[in-house]
Design an enzyme around this catalytic site. Structure first.
Site, mmCIF file in Angstrom:
data_model
loop_
_atom_site.group_PDB
_atom_site.id
_atom_site.type_symbol
_atom_site.label_atom_id
_atom_site.label_comp_id
_atom_site.label_asym_id
_atom_site.label_seq_id
_atom_site.Cartn_x
_atom_site.Cartn_y
_atom_site.Cartn_z
ATOM 1 N N VAL A 57 67.927 -2.293 -17.174
ATOM 2 C CA VAL A 57 69.173 -2.559 -16.470
ATOM 3 C C VAL A 57 68.882 -3.184 -15.090
ATOM 4 O O VAL A 57 67.869 -2.866 -14.463
ATOM 5 C CB VAL A 57 70.004 -1.240 -16.344
ATOM 6 C CG1 VAL A 57 69.284 -0.212 -15.482
ATOM 7 C CG2 VAL A 57 71.394 -1.530 -15.799
ATOM 8 N N THR A 62 67.767 -6.107 -14.334
ATOM 9 C CA THR A 62 66.698 -7.107 -14.216
ATOM 10 C C THR A 62 67.279 -8.528 -14.175
ATOM 11 O O THR A 62 66.585 -9.469 -13.798
ATOM 12 C CB THR A 62 65.709 -7.025 -15.409
ATOM 13 O OG1 THR A 62 66.457 -7.030 -16.624
ATOM 14 C CG2 THR A 62 64.857 -5.775 -15.333
ATOM 15 N N ILE A 91 78.460 -26.901 -24.605
ATOM 16 C CA ILE A 91 78.050 -25.511 -24.746
ATOM 17 C C ILE A 91 79.310 -24.722 -25.069
ATOM 18 O O ILE A 91 80.289 -24.804 -24.344
ATOM 19 C CB ILE A 91 77.408 -24.999 -23.448
ATOM 20 C CG1 ILE A 91 76.131 -25.795 -23.194
ATOM 21 C CG2 ILE A 91 77.154 -23.507 -23.520
ATOM 22 C CD1 ILE A 91 75.386 -25.377 -21.960
ATOM 23 N N HIS A 95 72.895 -4.897 -27.174
ATOM 24 C CA HIS A 95 74.033 -4.538 -28.019
ATOM 25 C C HIS A 95 73.710 -3.336 -28.907
ATOM 26 O O HIS A 95 72.592 -3.192 -29.360
ATOM 27 C CB HIS A 95 74.372 -5.739 -28.907
ATOM 28 C CG HIS A 95 75.695 -5.617 -29.564
ATOM 29 N ND1 HIS A 95 75.881 -4.860 -30.677
ATOM 30 C CD2 HIS A 95 76.891 -6.148 -29.248
ATOM 31 C CE1 HIS A 95 77.151 -4.938 -31.040
ATOM 32 N NE2 HIS A 95 77.783 -5.725 -30.183
ATOM 33 N N LYS A 140 63.780 -13.122 -10.794
ATOM 34 C CA LYS A 140 64.027 -12.874 -9.366
ATOM 35 C C LYS A 140 62.877 -13.373 -8.484
ATOM 36 O O LYS A 140 62.573 -12.782 -7.451
ATOM 37 C CB LYS A 140 64.312 -11.391 -9.086
ATOM 38 C CG LYS A 140 65.460 -10.814 -9.929
ATOM 39 C CD LYS A 140 66.020 -9.530 -9.360
ATOM 40 C CE LYS A 140 67.070 -8.942 -10.301
ATOM 41 N NZ LYS A 140 67.688 -7.715 -9.801
ATOM 42 N N ASP A 198 63.007 -15.692 -6.640
ATOM 43 C CA ASP A 198 63.580 -16.080 -5.333
ATOM 44 C C ASP A 198 63.500 -14.951 -4.318
ATOM 45 O O ASP A 198 63.697 -15.175 -3.130
ATOM 46 C CB ASP A 198 65.037 -16.528 -5.524
ATOM 47 C CG ASP A 198 65.900 -15.428 -6.113
ATOM 48 O OD1 ASP A 198 66.650 -14.803 -5.373
ATOM 49 O OD2 ASP A 198 65.796 -15.168 -7.337
ATOM 50 N N ARG A 199 63.184 -13.743 -4.785
ATOM 51 C CA ARG A 199 63.068 -12.631 -3.838
ATOM 52 C C ARG A 199 61.688 -12.527 -3.199
ATOM 53 O O ARG A 199 61.470 -11.717 -2.298
ATOM 54 C CB ARG A 199 63.458 -11.317 -4.508
ATOM 55 C CG ARG A 199 64.966 -11.289 -4.799
ATOM 56 C CD ARG A 199 65.435 -9.946 -5.231
ATOM 57 N NE ARG A 199 65.172 -8.912 -4.220
ATOM 58 C CZ ARG A 199 65.128 -7.622 -4.470
ATOM 59 N NH1 ARG A 199 65.312 -7.190 -5.691
ATOM 60 N NH2 ARG A 199 64.878 -6.759 -3.508
ATOM 61 N N ALA A 203 67.205 -16.285 -12.341
ATOM 62 C CA ALA A 203 68.450 -16.422 -13.096
ATOM 63 C C ALA A 203 69.579 -16.727 -12.123
ATOM 64 O O ALA A 203 70.551 -17.394 -12.455
ATOM 65 C CB ALA A 203 68.743 -15.136 -13.861
HETATM 66 P P1 GDP Z 1 71.473 -6.785 -16.093
HETATM 67 O O1 GDP Z 1 71.849 -5.356 -15.855
HETATM 68 O O2 GDP Z 1 70.064 -6.900 -16.575
HETATM 69 O O3 GDP Z 1 72.432 -7.543 -16.950
HETATM 70 O O4 GDP Z 1 71.422 -7.491 -14.646
HETATM 71 P P2 GDP Z 1 72.491 -8.442 -13.936
HETATM 72 O O5 GDP Z 1 72.455 -9.780 -14.490
HETATM 73 O O6 GDP Z 1 73.797 -7.734 -13.877
HETATM 74 O O7 GDP Z 1 71.842 -8.517 -12.477
HETATM 75 C C1 GDP Z 1 71.693 -7.379 -11.680
HETATM 76 C C2 GDP Z 1 71.722 -7.777 -10.238
HETATM 77 O O8 GDP Z 1 70.611 -8.602 -9.943
HETATM 78 C C3 GDP Z 1 72.964 -8.582 -9.860
HETATM 79 O O9 GDP Z 1 73.352 -8.215 -8.562
HETATM 80 C C4 GDP Z 1 72.473 -10.017 -9.896
HETATM 81 O O10 GDP Z 1 73.196 -10.866 -9.040
HETATM 82 C C5 GDP Z 1 71.031 -9.859 -9.428
HETATM 83 N N1 GDP Z 1 70.151 -10.900 -9.970
HETATM 84 C C6 GDP Z 1 70.037 -11.304 -11.245
HETATM 85 N N2 GDP Z 1 69.140 -12.279 -11.353
HETATM 86 C C7 GDP Z 1 68.675 -12.513 -10.120
HETATM 87 C C8 GDP Z 1 67.696 -13.407 -9.565
HETATM 88 O O11 GDP Z 1 67.081 -14.227 -10.250
HETATM 89 N N3 GDP Z 1 67.481 -13.311 -8.223
HETATM 90 C C9 GDP Z 1 68.137 -12.428 -7.433
HETATM 91 N N4 GDP Z 1 67.849 -12.417 -6.141
HETATM 92 N N5 GDP Z 1 69.046 -11.586 -7.910
HETATM 93 C C10 GDP Z 1 69.318 -11.619 -9.232
#
Ligand code: GDP
Length: 362
Positions: free
Chosen positions: A25, A27, A49, A91, A142, A144-145, A210
């Protein structure tokens, strides 16, 4: 039976690989889907698309446009008609699918947060993929972090990483190496996709954001190449039906419908179908097949197009009577000859028993 299946395969016609996104979760699985789905008109990315039933179809034209960002990718090499990406990460149907021999998903994207490494659900997903033998690629998300990282989603991610400050490169290397070790602790060898010379032994990793789009072109390009090089036999269109119920949904005016992923074969109006129900096997006749209309500027909710026949791989809404008790995550069979009916019903019943035992085991 296998010989018959081989005979009905057509290697000149590849179907779209079905792709699912897994991982812990937060990610970035949802963000990844959103970014892949987004058609950027300003950047001239090819449209088309379409959001399907429980899945998104990314046609070849859109793939070519995105993959262009990856160095060494030849858009003319694309032979698959596109990707069919399952919309719901993690899912519930995947749990049921554990009990099945075949797998709904042709290639999985396992998303790992570069700042966190392997987390409990990542390891759970990893075990599931290994057990089922589903090929997968790791999106090291991520990036970019990384402190001081400068984004450019238009570039090849590996060239772009080389252009970062030395601190960013160092942090990337340290975090990447730590994650390689964590995978090794789970008996998986990994390598960056541009350095991976042996994709049978090593799972590829693609650095991504992403959020900003960096590396997404490389990720998609890798999956295109891998699918065509390694999965051609599996993707050769086959007349043998492979169809899985994703969702059972009641809709005003339509009654209870089932949303299916039709991986292979053809569904037709008038087909006699056999499904697994909570109260025993369900037998019915397909009244109609629906797929959403292609995305328009303003999406009219529930705007479906009707089809007399649909060929896989597609996400499809099936209309038929008596679908109330259908169990999701299990196969839909089509009865082609009247003497098959009892066999298929028994098969459908067996699916339920198998699903129940696997739930009890957990
Ligand atoms: P999920 O639970 O795996 O579906 O994760 P989400 O897509 O909901 O992302 C969780 C959080 O991480 C959200 O606040 C997103 O905006 C953030 N997030 C997702 N991908 C990236 C990324 O590539 N870089 C950064 N900095 N934040 C990201």
């Amino acid at each position: 039976r296998r010989a018959a299946a081989m005979a009905s395969r057509n290697f000149d016609v590849l179907r779209s690989p079905v792709i699912c996104v897994l991982g812990h979760v937060d990610t970035g699985k949802t963000k990844m889907l959103d970014t892949i789905r987004r058609t950027n008109v300003q950047l001239g990315e090819a449209g088309g698309i379409t959001q399907q039933i429980g899945a998104t179809r990314v046609p070849a034209e859109a793939l070519k446009e995105r993959c262009r960002k990856a160095r060494n990718f030849d858009p003319d090499s694309v032979k698959i008609p596109g990707f069919l990406i399952i919309d719901t990460p993690g899912h519930e149907s995947f749990a049921n699918l554990r009990s099945r021999g075949s797998s709904l998903c042709d290639v999985a994207i396992l998303v790992v947060d570069i700042m966190h490494g392997l987390e409990p659900q990542t390891i759970e997903s990893l075990k599931l993929l290994l057990k089922r033998g589903t090929p997968f690629v790791v999106a090291l998300n991520k990036v970019d972090r990384l402190y001081g990282y400068e984004s450019n989603p238009q570039k090849d991610i590996y060239q772009h990483l080389k252009a970062q400050s030395s601190n960013v490169q160092l942090e990337f290397k340290e975090r990447y190496e730590k994650i390689v070790t964590e995978f090794a602790e789970n008996s998986v060898n990994v390598a960056l996709s541009n350095q991976n010379k042996n994709t049978d032994e090593y799972v590829s990793i693609v650095p991504t954001s992403a959020f900003l789009g960096d590396g997404i072109g490389n990720l998609l390009a890798y999956i295109v190449d891998y699918s065509q090089d390694k999965l051609a036999e599996r993707l050769a269109f086959c007349t043998e039906l492979d169809c899985t119920v994703m969702e059972v949904r009641s809709l005003p005016g339509l009654g209870t419908t089932v949303d299916v992923i039709l991986l292979n074969g053809t569904l037709k109006r008038g087909d006699i179908i056999v499904l697994t129900g909570t109260e025993g096997p369900i037998c019915s006749e397909i009244r109609d097949l629906l797929m959403p209309a292609p995305l328009r500027e303003i999406r009219v909710k529930g705007d479906y197009e009707h089809y007399a026949s649909i060929q896989g791989a597609q996400g499809v809404k099936v209309l038929a009577k008596g679908l109330d008790n259908v169990v999701a995550g299990l196969p839909l069979f089509v009865c082609r000859r009247s003497d098959e009916l009892e066999v298929l019903k028994a098969d459908a019943q067996k699916q339920l028993e198998k699903a129940l035992t696997s739930i009890k085991k957990k």
